[in-house]
Design a protein around this motif. Structure first.
Motif, PDB file in Angstrom:
ATOM      1  N   VAL A  78       0.860  -1.188   0.000  1.00  0.00           N
ATOM      2  CA  VAL A  78       0.000   0.000   0.000  1.00  0.00           C
ATOM      3  C   VAL A  78       0.894   1.236   0.000  1.00  0.00           C
ATOM      4  O   VAL A  78       1.603   1.489   0.987  1.00  0.00           O
ATOM      5  CB  VAL A  78      -0.927   0.026   1.228  1.00  0.00           C
ATOM      6  CG1 VAL A  78      -1.754   1.314   1.236  1.00  0.00           C
ATOM      7  CG2 VAL A  78      -1.844  -1.183   1.233  1.00  0.00           C
ATOM      8  N   LEU A  82      -1.620   6.644  -0.796  1.00  0.00           N
ATOM      9  CA  LEU A  82      -2.995   6.158  -0.715  1.00  0.00           C
ATOM     10  C   LEU A  82      -3.496   6.129   0.726  1.00  0.00           C
ATOM     11  O   LEU A  82      -4.629   6.518   1.005  1.00  0.00           O
ATOM     12  CB  LEU A  82      -3.109   4.770  -1.339  1.00  0.00           C
ATOM     13  CG  LEU A  82      -2.970   4.678  -2.855  1.00  0.00           C
ATOM     14  CD1 LEU A  82      -3.139   3.236  -3.324  1.00  0.00           C
ATOM     15  CD2 LEU A  82      -4.003   5.562  -3.544  1.00  0.00           C
ATOM     16  N   SER A  83      -2.670   5.666   1.643  1.00  0.00           N
ATOM     17  CA  SER A  83      -3.095   5.631   3.043  1.00  0.00           C
ATOM     18  C   SER A  83      -3.270   7.045   3.585  1.00  0.00           C
ATOM     19  O   SER A  83      -4.144   7.291   4.425  1.00  0.00           O
ATOM     20  CB  SER A  83      -2.091   4.847   3.889  1.00  0.00           C
ATOM     21  OG  SER A  83      -0.799   5.404   3.796  1.00  0.00           O
ATOM     22  N   ARG A  85      -4.325   9.628   1.824  1.00  0.00           N
ATOM     23  CA  ARG A  85      -5.620  10.107   1.314  1.00  0.00           C
ATOM     24  C   ARG A  85      -6.770   9.500   2.105  1.00  0.00           C
ATOM     25  O   ARG A  85      -7.758  10.175   2.398  1.00  0.00           O
ATOM     26  CB  ARG A  85      -5.749   9.748  -0.157  1.00  0.00           C
ATOM     27  CG  ARG A  85      -4.807  10.530  -1.065  1.00  0.00           C
ATOM     28  CD  ARG A  85      -4.848  10.007  -2.483  1.00  0.00           C
ATOM     29  NE  ARG A  85      -3.826  10.627  -3.308  1.00  0.00           N
ATOM     30  CZ  ARG A  85      -3.516  10.227  -4.536  1.00  0.00           C
ATOM     31  NH1 ARG A  85      -4.173   9.197  -5.074  1.00  0.00           N
ATOM     32  NH2 ARG A  85      -2.581  10.846  -5.217  1.00  0.00           N
ATOM     33  N   ALA A  86      -6.645   8.235   2.453  1.00  0.00           N
ATOM     34  CA  ALA A  86      -7.691   7.586   3.244  1.00  0.00           C
ATOM     35  C   ALA A  86      -7.801   8.243   4.621  1.00  0.00           C
ATOM     36  O   ALA A  86      -8.905   8.401   5.153  1.00  0.00           O
ATOM     37  CB  ALA A  86      -7.383   6.101   3.395  1.00  0.00           C
ATOM     38  N   VAL A 108      -7.623   0.662   2.727  1.00  0.00           N
ATOM     39  CA  VAL A 108      -7.230   0.889   1.330  1.00  0.00           C
ATOM     40  C   VAL A 108      -7.087  -0.442   0.604  1.00  0.00           C
ATOM     41  O   VAL A 108      -7.587  -0.633  -0.508  1.00  0.00           O
ATOM     42  CB  VAL A 108      -5.914   1.685   1.256  1.00  0.00           C
ATOM     43  CG1 VAL A 108      -5.346   1.646  -0.164  1.00  0.00           C
ATOM     44  CG2 VAL A 108      -6.126   3.126   1.687  1.00  0.00           C
ATOM     45  N   ALA A 109      -6.403  -1.395   1.232  1.00  0.00           N
ATOM     46  CA  ALA A 109      -6.198  -2.706   0.611  1.00  0.00           C
ATOM     47  C   ALA A 109      -7.510  -3.460   0.448  1.00  0.00           C
ATOM     48  O   ALA A 109      -7.656  -4.271  -0.470  1.00  0.00           O
ATOM     49  CB  ALA A 109      -5.225  -3.530   1.444  1.00  0.00           C
ATOM     50  N   PHE A 111     -10.469  -2.210  -0.331  1.00  0.00           N
ATOM     51  CA  PHE A 111     -11.328  -1.696  -1.398  1.00  0.00           C
ATOM     52  C   PHE A 111     -10.588  -1.384  -2.697  1.00  0.00           C
ATOM     53  O   PHE A 111     -11.209  -0.976  -3.670  1.00  0.00           O
ATOM     54  CB  PHE A 111     -12.063  -0.445  -0.907  1.00  0.00           C
ATOM     55  CG  PHE A 111     -12.947  -0.703   0.281  1.00  0.00           C
ATOM     56  CD1 PHE A 111     -14.103  -1.461   0.153  1.00  0.00           C
ATOM     57  CD2 PHE A 111     -12.620  -0.225   1.540  1.00  0.00           C
ATOM     58  CE1 PHE A 111     -14.913  -1.722   1.250  1.00  0.00           C
ATOM     59  CE2 PHE A 111     -13.420  -0.478   2.638  1.00  0.00           C
ATOM     60  CZ  PHE A 111     -14.576  -1.227   2.489  1.00  0.00           C
ATOM     61  N   ARG A 112      -9.261  -1.566  -2.706  1.00  0.00           N
ATOM     62  CA  ARG A 112      -8.496  -1.364  -3.945  1.00  0.00           C
ATOM     63  C   ARG A 112      -8.025  -2.716  -4.458  1.00  0.00           C
ATOM     64  O   ARG A 112      -7.365  -3.462  -3.749  1.00  0.00           O
ATOM     65  CB  ARG A 112      -7.284  -0.457  -3.701  1.00  0.00           C
ATOM     66  CG  ARG A 112      -7.608   0.999  -3.437  1.00  0.00           C
ATOM     67  CD  ARG A 112      -8.105   1.700  -4.692  1.00  0.00           C
ATOM     68  NE  ARG A 112      -7.088   1.771  -5.722  1.00  0.00           N
ATOM     69  CZ  ARG A 112      -6.347   2.849  -5.969  1.00  0.00           C
ATOM     70  NH1 ARG A 112      -6.506   3.939  -5.238  1.00  0.00           N
ATOM     71  NH2 ARG A 112      -5.454   2.846  -6.937  1.00  0.00           N
ATOM     72  N   THR A 113      -8.362  -3.000  -5.695  1.00  0.00           N
ATOM     73  CA  THR A 113      -7.992  -4.296  -6.278  1.00  0.00           C
ATOM     74  C   THR A 113      -6.747  -4.205  -7.152  1.00  0.00           C
ATOM     75  O   THR A 113      -6.317  -5.219  -7.715  1.00  0.00           O
ATOM     76  CB  THR A 113      -9.157  -4.839  -7.117  1.00  0.00           C
ATOM     77  OG1 THR A 113      -9.469  -3.897  -8.166  1.00  0.00           O
ATOM     78  CG2 THR A 113     -10.399  -5.055  -6.262  1.00  0.00           C
ATOM     79  N   ASP A 114      -6.187  -3.014  -7.293  1.00  0.00           N
ATOM     80  CA  ASP A 114      -5.055  -2.826  -8.205  1.00  0.00           C
ATOM     81  C   ASP A 114      -3.727  -2.671  -7.473  1.00  0.00           C
ATOM     82  O   ASP A 114      -2.744  -2.226  -8.060  1.00  0.00           O
ATOM     83  CB  ASP A 114      -5.288  -1.600  -9.091  1.00  0.00           C
ATOM     84  CG  ASP A 114      -5.492  -0.318  -8.277  1.00  0.00           C
ATOM     85  OD1 ASP A 114      -5.736  -0.423  -7.066  1.00  0.00           O
ATOM     86  OD2 ASP A 114      -5.429   0.776  -8.869  1.00  0.00           O
ATOM     87  N   LEU A 115      -3.681  -3.034  -6.197  1.00  0.00           N
ATOM     88  CA  LEU A 115      -2.429  -2.914  -5.449  1.00  0.00           C
ATOM     89  C   LEU A 115      -1.440  -4.000  -5.855  1.00  0.00           C
ATOM     90  O   LEU A 115      -1.837  -5.106  -6.220  1.00  0.00           O
ATOM     91  CB  LEU A 115      -2.703  -2.996  -3.942  1.00  0.00           C
ATOM     92  CG  LEU A 115      -3.581  -1.891  -3.358  1.00  0.00           C
ATOM     93  CD1 LEU A 115      -3.854  -2.152  -1.886  1.00  0.00           C
ATOM     94  CD2 LEU A 115      -2.920  -0.521  -3.536  1.00  0.00           C
TER      95      LEU A 115
END
Length: 344
Positions: A78, A82-83, A85-86, A108-109, A111-115
């Motif tokens: 992650v 991104l963290s 922003r969350a 974040v992990a 709800f994000r599938t592109d990590l």
């Protein structure tokens, strides 16, 4: 499925477990020592169906992320952006604690599938380490060479010529006859700098020999591309790693910073220069483009065609870099397919 977010630090790791809805289930802080990983895994045994998310798995979180990957755990990286922003979007605004950071990492992990999945370090990591070491050595050599130039300027009429090397400096220093105590000191410093320069030359040479062996071990065909030698190939492979993480050549170009950014508004359609992306890879593409423009061939033909279309030299060079990004991507994808076919 329980997702365990980890906020790593030098002295401690904070882990927060969340359920499928993103609600916190448990949290724990682990002091970093020889038994940290063992204590973390013992704590996680209560959730057999689990996944890990580590903030900055390529940086401060690398040791822990690599231990988890080696143990066969499902781990994703992650990015701290991104963290962050969350955290800003969460209730409570920008309040920051290790536990909250770990919670946001997990969310974040979730709800994000592109990590990017964390995989065990391999030959690509070795190449990146070697290229970073070479960059350090070259920068240090440049600093020593500049300092030697400055000292010789005060010892020799007219100073030392450009293109100075260790052998040329040694030849120049043979003719120095100090008159004052100050010049004696300068000569001694110049001798020390010359010794440093020779040592750095040897280290750069040894580093490049290691790099050639490491690049050969990957069986890459990147070096068949004009303008892309062993050092640049090592840098590309070291920074890219698994090229399959880029679905298309457009994603790859965005990562390298060679794709322009869409800056359209209303009926005004325009694009602007991308100053983001991986700057090391962008520099590699720039070097390849400059070499191809200089040496002739298809790259030079493409560049001249863009010039004839009214592009400025900078715009034409950027267009060539974008084209080269596609070529590098295709070569790496082809090498990957050949490697998989050979392994099968």
């Amino acid at each position: 499925m329980i997702l365990i977010g980890v906020d790593p630090h030098k002295s401690s790791h904070t882990a927060v477990a969340v359920d499928a809805a993103g609600h916190q289930v448990a949290q724990r802080r682990f002091v970093v020592n020889a038994g940290t990983f063992r204590h973390l895994m013992r704590w996680c045994e209560q959730w057999p169906d689990r996944r890990f998310a580590v903030e900055g798995a390529g940086g401060l979180g690398r040791p822990l992320a690599q231990q988890l990957a080696a143990a066969g755990e499902n781990v994703v990286d992650v990015p701290s952006t991104l963290s962050a922003r969350a955290r800003l979007l969460a209730t409570g605004g920008d309040r920051k604690t290790d536990a909250k950071d770990a919670l946001h990492v997990a969310q974040v992990a979730l709800f994000r599938t592109d990590l990017r999945p964390v995989v065990q370090e391999d030959q690509t990591t070795i190449l990146r380490l070697l290229t970073e070491r070479r960059d350090d050595l070259v920068h240090e050599r440049t600093r020593v060479l500049n300092r030697l130039h400055a000292v010789l300027r005060d010892l020799l009429p007219g100073g030392a010529p450009t293109g100075l090397s260790a052998d040329k400096a040694a030849a120049l220093m043979k003719g120095i006859r100090p008159v004052t105590a100050t010049d004696n000191c300068r000569r001694d410093i110049a001798r020390d700098l010359l010794a440093d320069l020779r040592r750095l030359d040897r280290q750069v040479k040894d580093n490049e020999a290691e790099m050639r062996e490491a690049v050969a071990a990957t069986r890459t065909t990147l070096t068949t591309l004009p303008g892309l030698g062993t050092v640049l190939a090592a840098k590309v492979i070291g920074h890219i790693g698994d090229v399959s993480r880029f679905p298309t050549e457009h994603h790859f170009a965005s990562y390298t910073g060679s794709a322009p950014l869409d800056a359209s508004s209303g009926n005004n359609v325009r694009h602007r220069l991308n100053t983001g992306g991986n700057r090391a890879l962008n520099s590699v593409l720039h070097t390849i483009a400059v070499c191809q423009i200089r040496d002739g061939g298809r790259g030079q033909d493409y560049y001249l065609r863009k010039i004839s279309e009214g592009k400025t030299p900078s715009e034409a060079r950027r267009a060539l870099k974008r084209r080269l990004s596609n070529v590098v991507y295709r070569i790496m994808k082809r090498d990957q397919r050949n490697h998989l076919a050979h392994a099968a």
